[in-house]
Design an enzyme around this catalytic site. Sequence first.
Site, PDB file in Angstrom:
ATOM      1  N   ALA A 245       3.131   6.578   2.113  1.00  0.00           N
ATOM      2  CA  ALA A 245       4.190   7.362   1.481  1.00  0.00           C
ATOM      3  C   ALA A 245       3.673   8.405   0.504  1.00  0.00           C
ATOM      4  CB  ALA A 245       5.159   6.427   0.745  1.00  0.00           C
ATOM      5  N   SER A 246       2.394   8.366   0.170  1.00  0.00           N
ATOM      6  CA  SER A 246       1.851   9.228  -0.869  1.00  0.00           C
ATOM      7  C   SER A 246       1.827  10.694  -0.439  1.00  0.00           C
ATOM      8  CB  SER A 246       0.429   8.778  -1.221  1.00  0.00           C
ATOM      9  OG  SER A 246      -0.160   9.673  -2.154  1.00  0.00           O
TER      10      SER A 246
ATOM     11  N   PRO B 262       0.815  -1.225   0.000  1.00  0.00           N
ATOM     12  CA  PRO B 262       0.000   0.000   0.000  1.00  0.00           C
ATOM     13  C   PRO B 262       0.847   1.271   0.000  1.00  0.00           C
ATOM     14  CG  PRO B 262      -0.977  -1.594   1.464  1.00  0.00           C
ATOM     15  CD  PRO B 262       0.327  -2.193   1.011  1.00  0.00           C
ATOM     16  N   CYS B 263       0.442   2.209  -0.872  1.00  0.00           N
ATOM     17  CA  CYS B 263       1.228   3.430  -1.056  1.00  0.00           C
ATOM     18  C   CYS B 263       0.742   4.589  -0.184  1.00  0.00           C
ATOM     19  CB  CYS B 263       1.177   3.848  -2.523  1.00  0.00           C
ATOM     20  SG  CYS B 263      -0.484   4.315  -3.099  1.00  0.00           S
ATOM     21  N   GLN B 264      -0.415   4.454   0.475  1.00  0.00           N
ATOM     22  CA  GLN B 264      -0.962   5.589   1.221  1.00  0.00           C
ATOM     23  C   GLN B 264       0.002   6.149   2.267  1.00  0.00           C
ATOM     24  OE1 GLN B 264      -2.506   2.741   0.632  1.00  0.00           O
ATOM     25  NE2 GLN B 264      -4.622   3.047  -0.030  1.00  0.00           N
TER      26      GLN B 264
END
Length: 269
Positions: free
Chosen positions: A112-113, A108-110
């Site tokens: 680091a987004s 999941p990228c959330q």
Amino acid sequence: MRLHRERHRQDHPIGAQARGHPTPTTRKRRRGGGVNVVELFAGIGGLGLGLERAGMTVVGQVEINPFCQQVLAQHWPEAPRHDDVRTATTWWHSQPRPAVDLVAGGFPCQPASEAGPRLGTSDPRWLWPAMADVVADLRPRWVLWENVPGLLTRGLDIVHADLVRLGYRHRVGWASACAVAAPHARKRLFGVAHTDTPRRTEGSGLRQARTPPVRTRRWPAEPDVGRVAHGLPDRVDRVAALGNAVVPHLAEHLGHLITATAHRTRSAA
């Protein structure tokens, strides 16, 4: 594709020319590559599709979203699936399974987004440790991961340290979807890790691909997936799934580099 030896550098893009391919439903699976893949955080199978186009075989998938599970079941009916990466190793060992050569996943990228709260490793959605646990248990020869550029300052050091601690050589680079002829930028980080290859060449053995310049108007940052369309079945689920998906052509290019390196290693043994 250019995979940098310095894990924090992002001076140059990596990519390759796109080629036409059939859809997942109509494609023929190539089983001669000898590389078995378990895909974590599979989504709708963007990484898996690209790796199969490169000759690999998806032998297991882990995905928690029910809509994405339905898509995976349609296109990979023979692949076993599980719904939680945190219990994936118990599931995998619950019955006889094939050997795993590569663990792939876009965790999941959330965390680091740039679009979110940017909590990094403090975000409860930070699931790299769960992927690292799967890698540590299955001990594949190869690891392939994908995430957003914000990971450079919000967790990449931990990802790198974990893979090195597990005995992997790890290289990181970035790629844009427009490098493989998609009409949008969609810049992403990719990491490739490898172990048990004493005859590796300098620079990880993955050759660069040269991308010709593209002359056109500026691309949007992300693909247009019909956010204002009405009457489409499961529109919200489809938009979310497409937004999270890895561009298969990028995964395919990486897959070709990995299989070529594996073939050279076997030939030299």
